[in-house]
Design a protein around this motif. Structure first.
Motif, PDB file in Angstrom:
ATOM      1  N   ALA A 231       1.249  -0.999   0.249  1.00 29.90           N
ATOM      2  CA  ALA A 231       0.137  -0.197   0.106  1.00 29.90           C
ATOM      3  C   ALA A 231       0.750   1.389   0.183  1.00 29.90           C
ATOM      4  CB  ALA A 231      -1.055   0.135   1.229  1.00 29.90           C
ATOM      5  N   PRO A 232       0.200   2.158  -0.685  1.00 34.27           N
ATOM      6  CA  PRO A 232       1.058   3.223  -1.131  1.00 34.27           C
ATOM      7  C   PRO A 232       1.789   4.186   0.110  1.00 34.27           C
ATOM      8  CG  PRO A 232       0.168   3.613  -2.788  1.00 34.27           C
ATOM      9  CD  PRO A 232      -1.019   2.175  -2.002  1.00 34.27           C
ATOM     10  N   GLU A 233       0.850   3.891   1.217  1.00 33.99           N
ATOM     11  CA  GLU A 233       0.922   4.812   2.155  1.00 33.99           C
ATOM     12  C   GLU A 233       1.824   4.082   3.487  1.00 33.99           C
ATOM     13  OE1 GLU A 233      -2.936   1.858   2.691  1.00 33.99           O
ATOM     14  OE2 GLU A 233      -2.261   3.525   1.238  1.00 33.99           O
ATOM     15  N   ARG A 234       2.149   3.281   3.464  1.00 33.86           N
ATOM     16  CA  ARG A 234       2.841   2.108   3.983  1.00 33.86           C
ATOM     17  C   ARG A 234       4.556   2.719   3.339  1.00 33.86           C
ATOM     18  NH1 ARG A 234       2.433  -4.111   5.175  1.00 33.86           N
ATOM     19  NH2 ARG A 234       3.896  -3.521   6.703  1.00 33.86           N
ATOM     20  N   MET A 235       4.520   2.737   2.326  1.00 30.41           N
ATOM     21  CA  MET A 235       5.963   3.518   1.451  1.00 30.41           C
ATOM     22  C   MET A 235       6.914   4.205   2.248  1.00 30.41           C
ATOM     23  SD  MET A 235       6.526   0.339   0.090  1.00 30.41           S
ATOM     24  CE  MET A 235       7.773   1.172  -0.908  1.00 30.41           C
ATOM     25  N   VAL A 236       7.913   3.815   2.432  1.00 24.43           N
ATOM     26  CA  VAL A 236       9.026   5.575   2.674  1.00 24.43           C
ATOM     27  C   VAL A 236      10.597   4.606   2.196  1.00 24.43           C
ATOM     28  CG1 VAL A 236       7.934   5.753   4.885  1.00 24.43           C
ATOM     29  CG2 VAL A 236       9.952   3.885   4.643  1.00 24.43           C
ATOM     30  N   GLU A 237      11.217   6.107   1.579  1.00 21.47           N
ATOM     31  CA  GLU A 237      12.378   5.600   1.183  1.00 21.47           C
ATOM     32  C   GLU A 237      12.989   6.514   1.986  1.00 21.47           C
ATOM     33  OE1 GLU A 237      12.411   6.932  -3.395  1.00 21.47           O
ATOM     34  OE2 GLU A 237      10.599   5.750  -3.837  1.00 21.47           O
ATOM     35  N   ALA A 238      13.128   7.226   3.299  1.00 17.67           N
ATOM     36  CA  ALA A 238      14.005   7.721   4.510  1.00 17.67           C
ATOM     37  C   ALA A 238      13.866   7.006   5.388  1.00 17.67           C
ATOM     38  CB  ALA A 238      14.037   8.998   4.076  1.00 17.67           C
ATOM     39  N   LEU A 239      14.005   7.069   6.799  1.00 23.64           N
ATOM     40  CA  LEU A 239      13.605   6.180   7.817  1.00 23.64           C
ATOM     41  C   LEU A 239      12.940   7.544   8.210  1.00 23.64           C
ATOM     42  CD1 LEU A 239      16.873   6.148   9.318  1.00 23.64           C
ATOM     43  CD2 LEU A 239      15.401   3.503   8.482  1.00 23.64           C
ATOM     44  N   PRO A 240      11.388   7.056   8.824  1.00 22.75           N
ATOM     45  CA  PRO A 240      10.346   7.723   9.778  1.00 22.75           C
ATOM     46  C   PRO A 240      10.938   8.259  10.456  1.00 22.75           C
ATOM     47  CG  PRO A 240      10.227   4.843   9.414  1.00 22.75           C
ATOM     48  CD  PRO A 240      11.808   5.219   9.032  1.00 22.75           C
TER      49      PRO A 240
END
Length: 255
Positions: free
Chosen positions: A122-131
């Motif tokens: 799901a797009p809302e779960r994706m990150v490309e940097a640390l939270p």
């Protein structure tokens, strides 16, 4: 090079646990044959134990391991546990989850993040940097959460199965790495050059967390392990003076 005993780390303990449940010996395919050092899984004549680096890190790594992954001498999760003290390892099963894994994911000192390419996520779960709540600059002992990278250690089909069938991971952010490099791992065949081995993925994660020395050390250690493994397989001596060994010495001792 003589073997240097060391306390068993998380992957070594996972291997021992899996061996205890085996009804017959595990036979590795394609690797060197003969007695193996318990500290590095290589032939004693090609032992790597004396070269094992240890680099302090704020980040941690949690390995979810496929059924026989810990038994494979070519497994690179072992190298991560050699370098990163806060490495945790658990065998994965579809029908059960180790209570210590759930406790680790709930530990308030950690910010867990699942490392996965993003297929079907799901797009809302994706990150490309640390939270944001994973504080990479805060020193140990402060209230900032430490990054905990969850790596799915197995074949690509196994990793997809782990991701889809582990509901306890569903609430966690998913980190999609952009490696921009081909895998240098030469101990197993893969159909795609962009599929990195577990050790390479961990190095990218450490770099993302600002742990440059640990990332470079892990990369160099993988190269030296590969050299020792292939030399043993081909019944050739180790070249301890080559550029791979020198780079490991350089990066593991740099300030």
């Amino acid at each position: 090079m003589s073997c240097v005993p060391a306390p068993p780390h998380a992957v070594a303990r996972q291997r021992a646990e899996r061996l205890a449940r085996s009804s017959k010996p595990f036979l590795a395919r394609g690797g060197p044959r003969g007695e193996r050092c318990p500290g590095c899984r290589l032939l004693p004549s090609h032992c790597l134990c004396a070269l094992r680096p240890a680099v302090p890190t704020r980040a941690g790594v949690c390995l979810l391991m496929g059924d026989v992954e810990a038994l494979k001498p070519s497994n690179t999760g072992w190298l991560i546990a050699d370098v990163v003290a806060d490495t945790f390892a658990f065998g994965w099963a579809r029908t059960a989850v180790h209570p210590d894994l759930l406790a680790l994911l709930a530990d308030p000192q950690w910010q867990p993040v699942v490392v996965f390419p993003g297929e079907g996520v799901a797009p809302e779960r994706m990150v490309e940097a640390l939270p944001r709540n994973a504080d990479t600059d805060a020193p140990r002992g402060t209230t900032g959460k430490r990054p905990l990278f969850i790596l799915l250690d197995g074949t690509w089909p196994e990793a997809r199965r782990m991701f889809r069938k582990s509901p306890y991971l569903d609430r966690l952010p998913v980190l999609r790495l952009q490696p921009g490099q081909r895998s240098r791992y030469r101990l197993r065949h893969t159909l795609r050059d962009d599929h990195l081995c577990t050790c390479e993925v961990a190095a990218l994660c450490l770099e993302l967390a600002g742990e440059t020395r640990a990332a470079q050390t892990l990369e160099a250690y993988l190269d030296v392990f590969t050299h020792h493994y292939l030399q043993a397989k081909n019944q050739l001596p180790v070249d301890e003076g080559n550029a791979l060994h020198q780079r490991l010495r350089d990066v593991s001792t740099m300030a």
